[in-house]
Design an enzyme around this catalytic site. Structure first.
Site, PDB file in Angstrom:
ATOM      1  N   GLN A 126       5.050  11.101  53.385  1.00  0.00           N
ATOM      2  CA  GLN A 126       6.215  11.233  54.259  1.00  0.00           C
ATOM      3  C   GLN A 126       7.213  12.228  53.659  1.00  0.00           C
ATOM      4  O   GLN A 126       7.715  12.009  52.553  1.00  0.00           O
ATOM      5  CB  GLN A 126       6.887   9.873  54.425  1.00  0.00           C
ATOM      6  CG  GLN A 126       8.016   9.868  55.445  1.00  0.00           C
ATOM      7  CD  GLN A 126       8.641   8.489  55.577  1.00  0.00           C
ATOM      8  OE1 GLN A 126       9.240   7.980  54.631  1.00  0.00           O
ATOM      9  NE2 GLN A 126       8.502   7.876  56.738  1.00  0.00           N
ATOM     10  N   GLY A 127       7.494  13.316  54.382  1.00  0.00           N
ATOM     11  CA  GLY A 127       8.447  14.307  53.891  1.00  0.00           C
ATOM     12  C   GLY A 127       9.765  14.197  54.621  1.00  0.00           C
ATOM     13  O   GLY A 127      10.066  14.977  55.527  1.00  0.00           O
ATOM     14  N   SER A 129      13.065  12.524  52.807  1.00  0.00           N
ATOM     15  CA  SER A 129      14.190  12.654  51.866  1.00  0.00           C
ATOM     16  C   SER A 129      14.224  14.028  51.206  1.00  0.00           C
ATOM     17  O   SER A 129      13.179  14.645  50.967  1.00  0.00           O
ATOM     18  CB  SER A 129      14.079  11.604  50.761  1.00  0.00           C
ATOM     19  OG  SER A 129      14.257  10.322  51.275  1.00  0.00           O
ATOM     20  N   SER A 161       6.107   9.832  48.260  1.00  0.00           N
ATOM     21  CA  SER A 161       5.051   9.013  47.662  1.00  0.00           C
ATOM     22  C   SER A 161       3.687   9.595  47.996  1.00  0.00           C
ATOM     23  O   SER A 161       3.433   9.944  49.145  1.00  0.00           O
ATOM     24  CB  SER A 161       5.135   7.575  48.175  1.00  0.00           C
ATOM     25  OG  SER A 161       6.284   6.957  47.666  1.00  0.00           O
ATOM     26  N   GLU A 244       7.060  -0.505  62.342  1.00  0.00           N
ATOM     27  CA  GLU A 244       6.906  -0.682  60.906  1.00  0.00           C
ATOM     28  C   GLU A 244       7.188  -2.131  60.498  1.00  0.00           C
ATOM     29  O   GLU A 244       6.514  -2.699  59.663  1.00  0.00           O
ATOM     30  CB  GLU A 244       7.891   0.253  60.207  1.00  0.00           C
ATOM     31  CG  GLU A 244       7.557   0.542  58.779  1.00  0.00           C
ATOM     32  CD  GLU A 244       8.466   1.648  58.222  1.00  0.00           C
ATOM     33  OE1 GLU A 244       8.298   1.985  57.071  1.00  0.00           O
ATOM     34  OE2 GLU A 244       9.338   2.145  58.961  1.00  0.00           O
ATOM     35  N   GLU A 357      23.066  -0.982  49.437  1.00  0.00           N
ATOM     36  CA  GLU A 357      24.465  -0.781  49.849  1.00  0.00           C
ATOM     37  C   GLU A 357      24.528  -0.266  51.283  1.00  0.00           C
ATOM     38  O   GLU A 357      25.363  -0.714  52.079  1.00  0.00           O
ATOM     39  CB  GLU A 357      25.151   0.207  48.893  1.00  0.00           C
ATOM     40  CG  GLU A 357      25.405  -0.368  47.494  1.00  0.00           C
ATOM     41  CD  GLU A 357      24.147  -0.552  46.653  1.00  0.00           C
ATOM     42  OE1 GLU A 357      23.131   0.119  46.921  1.00  0.00           O
ATOM     43  OE2 GLU A 357      24.170  -1.396  45.733  1.00  0.00           O
TER      44      GLU A 357
END
Lengths: 373, 323
Positions: A126-127, A129, A161, A244, A357
């Site tokens: 997954q690209g 971030s 990942s 998901e 957060e």
């Protein structure tokens, strides 16, 4: 309110249990590299032969389209049989890229990729971030410019990942020059062997390299690899968020129930001791996480953000369980073992996929209705 | 029959009706005092007989609806006697005294909730109840207190009224250590504690949206937001577990004791944590007796004394590994 499984469901449970008993590999999955890819793909291929790959995918795309009752039974039996963690290099393809293609891809894209995914012949990463876009994903700046019938991509992704062992990447890029935030993004299929891609693995604090930085230097991607409409990538990326939560995330959450049983055996705590009390509490919290998982499957959510509650509970409970493991192990915790490895890996739980957060902000603003900052 | 964790229309109707009654009769801001008249209204509503057998006055609802009802009771800080009555009725029926069970279930005979402190019975109210249900770890005992000499005392910073009896002066009616009745008691206590946790969360969120400092509502600050989010997560965790346990117990599933023990273990922790955060989010006014925040904290301290103590680690997990 009912949690009644039909006799046919119970028969399904026994079938799943039997198949898993006969087929789950005896070895633990390797942590990184080609060995981890070979292991994960062999296991997926085996599941596929047994009819257990893509059980939540529609039948039209090679899945089994199982209802939530059967999904929860499958994942309960899966984790109780100590099958390999669902969070391996097949996770993105099975739970994100595949379902996104099913929802938004064209017939050609689906016909090419979906069978390869289910049969254990392609790994996806997954690209999303970037160095400057972590929690604030919509600020991403990797660009793609149209040149003829191709996109030319320049920029950088990070925390990808399995980038080092992936065949394809679901890549989110800015295709509209000067666009802001969620606008002007596109979701494209990127061939990881394309010229101009450099993958630099990152060693994590657990000492293994399963994620990487990815650099794009004039990488050419056919326009036919855009999924959904050009500049509509944000919507495409978000279509699978609900999906998901209803698939392998179940497996991850339920796996803690087995983990806590192992912990109780490991501890051999004296009845009435402080450790016994702590373990009793963890066992109760893990039971409650399972109950929350059932809710996500069998109850209409009050808001589209309800998943944040169980996601965050899972992350913090996972960390708590592994912290206690280190307390129990004492000096033996210093020596690398699966407990020590999983303890260190668990630090990512409250960071990956939206930090704790940010999740708390979402809960406070979107579920409780508190004012935005 | 399948898997469905949504409340159905029938359940929503009875909960709405109960809420209307509770809002009228049990405002959270109410002074201490004789609650018996209020409790009688709950009996009239059929609250204590809700899930009992038809011949004891039951109305065809099940333990699941009864548990949901007690969550609402918790939100309104209904005195513990409302929890003792339906459990005491079950014990009377188990003892074979259906007349007594009916009288308790219909509110003709009032029951206080009590605990043992040495050789003394301490009831958690000042009601002039005829009976007390004594929570003694994994054992419940029904005793008559009408003729015992009770001494009232205040507790928890004048936030609770207690009555103490020499235990030998009470008349013993009968005891139970039936797993099913103990589970019901633990579920109702857990339900009321969940109600406290939810009400504390809602009160804190409402105050955080209204109270302004530094030119904006304090709920716009992340420190406050995260307290509120933690309250929401804890309440959701307990609520999900309570549904799971209530269904397991209603359906006599193998894991009923495990699920109930898990809910009962988490319930006081969640209720106390949310009550503490509710006080904190209120700032100065939260520390005053005038605000309601402290009422949730005190009720949680009272309720957590009732039941519990199941040996969580000795119960079989439904998720035990196969190998």
């Amino acid at each position: 309110m009912d949690l009644t499984f039909s006799p046919a469901d119970e028969a399904f449970r026994l079938t799943a249990r039997k198949w898993l008993a006969d087929n789950v590999p005896a070895d633990r999955a390797p942590y990184e590299g080609q060995a981890s890819r070979d292991f994960a793909l062999a296991w997926l291929a085996r599941c596929n032969e047994g009819g257990w790959a893509g059980i939540a995918w529609p039948e039209a795309y090679g899945g089994r389209g199982l209802p939530p009752e059967r999904l929860v039974i499958w994942y309960e039996e899966y984790v109780r049989s100590r099958a390999p963690s669902v969070l391996d290099c097949t996770f993105v393809a099975l739970n994100h890229a595949g379902p996104t293609l099913i929802a938004c891809g064209n017939e050609e894209q689906k016909a090419f990729h979906l069978p390869r995914i289910l049969s254990g012949n392609s790994v996806w990463c997954q690209g999303f971030s970037e160095p400057g876009s972590g929690s604030d994903l919509a600020s991403l700046s990797t660009t793609a410019v149209i040149d003829g019938d191709e996109l030319v991509v320049n920029g950088q992704k990070i925390w990808t990942s399995y980038a080092d062992i992936a065949d394809y990447q679901e890549l989110l890029v800015r295709t509209e020059k000067g666009s802001k935030r969620h606008q002007g993004l596109s979701w494209v299929i990127c061939d990881m062997k394309a010229p101009g891609i450099t993958v630099r693995p990152i060693r994590n604090m657990a000492g293994v390299s399963h994620f990487a930085e990815v650099f794009y230097d004039d990488v050419r991607i056919p326009l036919t690899n855009v999924v959904g409409a050009l500049n509509d990538g944000w919507r495409v990326a978000m279509t699978t968020l609900g999906f998901e939560r209803k698939t392998a995330a179940i497996g991850l959450q339920l796996e803690l129930s087995v983990r806590v049983e192992d912990l109780i055996l490991l501890a051999q705590a004296q009845p009435g001791s402080a450790m016994a009390e702590r373990l009793a509490e963890l066992r109760a919290e893990t039971a409650a996480l399972r109950a929350m998982t059932y809710r996500t499957l069998f109850r209409q959510p009050a808001t589209t953000f309800d998943g944040s509650l169980v996601r965050l509970r899972f992350a913090e409970l996972s960390q708590a369980i592994h912290q206690i493991a280190m307390d129990i192990l004492g000096p033996d915790g210093l020596v690398d073992s699966h407990w020590t490895h999983d303890y260190l890996e668990a630090y990512s739980e409250t960071i990956a996929g939206g930090t704790a957060e940010i999740q708390r902000n979402i809960i406070a603003e979107r579920i409780l209705g508190l004012p935005r900052e | 029959m399948a898997c469905d964790l949504n409340q159905n229309d029938e359940q929503r109707q009875i909960l709405d009706a109960a809420t209307a009654l509770l809002e009228e009769s049990f405002p959270v801001s109410r002074s201490l005092g004789d609650d018996q008249e209020r409790i009688d209204k709950l009996a009239e509503f059929g609250a204590f007989a809700l899930a009992l057998d038809d011949d004891l006055g039951g109305t065809g609802f099940t333990l699941v609806e009864e548990v949901l009802l007690h969550v609402r009771f918790g939100r309104h800080i209904v005195p513990a006697g409302a929890l003792a009555a339906p459990v005491a009725a079950r014990i009377a029926a188990e003892l074979g005294d259906n007349d007594l069970a009916r009288e308790i279930a219909t509110g003709q005979i009032a029951v206080s909730a009590g605990i043992l402190a040495g050789d003394r019975l301490r009831t958690l109210d000042d009601t002039k109840a005829k009976l007390a249900l004594v929570f003694d770890r994994r054992r419940l005992e029904l005793v008559e207190i009408a003729n015992a000499d009770g001494e009232t005392a205040t507790g928890l910073g004048q936030g609770a009224e207690l009555t103490e009896f020499p235990f030998v002066a009470t008349t013993r009616i009968g005891a139970s250590n039936s797993a099913s009745i103990l589970n019901v008691a633990d579920l109702l206590v857990s339900a009321q504690l969940l109600g406290i946790a939810e009400a504390a969360r809602d009160l804190a969120v409402s105050y955080a949206g209204m109270r302004r400092q530094f030119g904006k509502p304090i709920g716009a600050f992340q420190a406050i937001k995260h307290h509120c989010a933690n309250m929401a997560i804890s309440a959701e965790m307990l609520s999900a577990q309570l549904d799971m346990a209530a269904i397991a117990q209603r359906d006599s599933r193998d894991d009923a004791a495990f699920q109930t023990a898990a809910a009962r273990l988490l319930a006081p922790r969640v209720a106390l944590a949310n009550a503490r955060l509710c006080i904190q989010v209120h700032g100065g006014i939260g520390f005053s007796a005038e605000a309601d925040a402290h009422r949730f904290l005190k009720q949680a301290h009272l309720l957590r004394q009732l039941g519990g103590g199941a040996a969580m680690l000795d119960l079989a997990s439904p998720m035990a590994p196969h190998r």
